[in-house]
Design an enzyme around this catalytic site. Structure first.
Site, short mmCIF file in Angstrom:
data_model
loop_
_atom_site.label_atom_id
_atom_site.label_comp_id
_atom_site.label_asym_id
_atom_site.label_seq_id
_atom_site.Cartn_x
_atom_site.Cartn_y
_atom_site.Cartn_z
N TRP A 10 0.75 -1.00 -0.12
CA TRP A 10 -0.26 0.01 0.19
C TRP A 10 1.06 1.13 -0.18
O TRP A 10 0.39 2.32 -0.16
CB TRP A 10 -0.97 0.14 1.14
CG TRP A 10 -2.08 -0.98 1.27
CD1 TRP A 10 -2.12 -1.92 0.29
CD2 TRP A 10 -3.10 -1.23 2.11
NE1 TRP A 10 -3.43 -2.78 0.44
CE2 TRP A 10 -3.77 -2.19 1.76
CE3 TRP A 10 -3.26 -0.80 3.41
CZ2 TRP A 10 -4.65 -2.50 2.48
CZ3 TRP A 10 -4.43 -1.04 4.11
CH2 TRP A 10 -5.19 -2.09 3.59
N HIS A 97 12.99 -2.32 -0.44
CA HIS A 97 12.25 -1.76 -1.54
C HIS A 97 13.28 -0.87 -2.12
O HIS A 97 13.69 0.07 -1.52
CB HIS A 97 10.86 -1.24 -0.98
CG HIS A 97 9.92 -1.09 -2.19
ND1 HIS A 97 10.24 -0.08 -2.98
CD2 HIS A 97 8.96 -1.73 -2.68
CE1 HIS A 97 9.24 0.31 -4.01
NE2 HIS A 97 8.47 -0.95 -3.92
N SER A 215 3.96 -2.18 -11.89
CA SER A 215 2.84 -1.96 -12.87
C SER A 215 1.96 -3.24 -12.90
O SER A 215 1.40 -3.58 -14.17
CB SER A 215 3.14 -1.23 -14.14
OG SER A 215 3.81 -0.10 -13.62
N GLY A 236 1.80 -2.62 -6.38
CA GLY A 236 1.42 -1.22 -5.62
C GLY A 236 0.16 -0.48 -5.85
O GLY A 236 -0.95 -1.08 -5.33
N GLY A 237 -0.09 0.28 -6.73
CA GLY A 237 -1.18 1.07 -7.15
C GLY A 237 -2.45 0.34 -7.37
O GLY A 237 -3.36 0.62 -6.71
P1 13P Z 1 3.28 -0.31 -8.81
O1 13P Z 1 2.57 -1.67 -9.09
O2 13P Z 1 2.50 0.48 -8.23
O3 13P Z 1 4.18 -0.37 -9.93
O4 13P Z 1 4.45 -0.61 -7.65
C1 13P Z 1 5.35 -1.72 -7.48
C2 13P Z 1 5.71 -1.83 -6.34
O5 13P Z 1 6.66 -1.06 -6.02
C3 13P Z 1 5.35 -2.71 -5.41
O6 13P Z 1 6.45 -2.87 -4.27
#
Ligand code: 13P
Length: 256
Positions: A10, A97, A215, A236-237
């Site tokens: 998140w 990360h 992504s 992530g997003g």
């Molecule tokens: P996104 O899925 O927003 O590209 O982020 C990936 C991420 O950094 C997960 O740790």
């Protein structure tokens, strides 16, 4: 052989009430996982207990912190220790990360210390690696990622490496909408597994779950997860939207 994992990160998003709404939607929406599949939610520190309460009745959901201190305890204002995480029963922690490596200058040796501290407190690290764009452009990503693994993980014992979780996240694909192709992901994941096998043997390397991040969304998850060395994703997003993340979970292969 190894778990297939959908992990949410998140990051620094959501208010408490938004976190509560999302956790509730996942607690009711994530049902019927197939064998060997696991769902992990990487939640900001202030919401860990709140989300823990919301997902308590759902055996499929596990919590992760997004970071931990490289010190055990003491006068380190603003830091959160693995001891604290263990005391509130958090089973996972994201370590290394790229955003922490880049913006907070975390080093290989600090990450190695964090990994050791987490394991010593029965918290499983989700160890992130991945190259920036300029490294990909010079086609030296294999060496770059290999160094990240060697410097922060290769002091671990064979027993500690069994069932370990690594997330490969090419920095140029994070939050950019630009996903690595499933072929590029498979190529790097196979390389990571081969590097692990050369250090720990193929049997141990085969137990390590290697997640892809960058992504990932509902529309591309099945294609990426279909590759033999891609054992799920760190998202992530798209993990901030319950329906998207549930669809990503449904794209996992059965695990073992
Ligand atoms: P996104 O899925 O927003 O590209 O982020 C990936 C991420 O950094 C997960 O740790």
């Amino acid at each position: 052989m190894r778990k297939q994992i959908a992990a949410a990160n998140w990051k620094m998003n959501l208010t408490a009430s938004q976190a509560e709404t999302l956790a509730t939607a996942l607690a009711t929406g994530v049902t019927h996982l197939q064998a060997g599949q696991q769902v992990i939610l990487g939640v900001p520190f202030p919401y860990l207990i709140l989300v823990q309460n919301k997902i308590a009745g759902n055996q499929n959901l596990f919590l992760s912190a997004q970071n931990c201190a490289d010190k055990l305890n003491g006068a380190y204002t603003g830091e959160t220790s693995v001891e604290m995480l263990q005391s509130i029963s958090i089973p996972f922690v994201i370590i290394g990360h790229s955003e922490r490596r880049e913006y907070y200058h975390e080093t290989h040796s600090q990450l190695a210390t964090k990994v050791d501290l987490a394991l010593a407190h029965n918290i499983q690290p989700i160890f992130c690696c991945g190259e920036p764009l300029h490294i990909r452009e010079t086609n030296t990503q294999n060496e770059f990622v290999e160094k990240q693994l060697k410097e922060s993980l290769f002091h671990l014992s064979n027993a500690q490496m069994k069932n370990f979780i690594i997330a490969y996240e090419p920095i140029w694909a994070i939050g950019t909408g630009k996903t690595a192709s499933s072929g590029q992901a498979q190529e790097m994941h196979a390389h990571i597994r081969q590097v692990l096998a050369s250090q720990y043997g193929i049997e141990t390397a085969d137990t390590v779950s290697i997640l892809y991040g960058g992504s990932v969304k509902a529309a591309n998850a099945s294609e990426i997860f279909s590759k033999p060395d891609v054992d799920g994703g760190l998202v992530g997003g798209a993990s901030l939207v319950a329906s998207e993340f549930i669809s990503i979970i449904e794209s996992l292969k059965p695990g073992a």
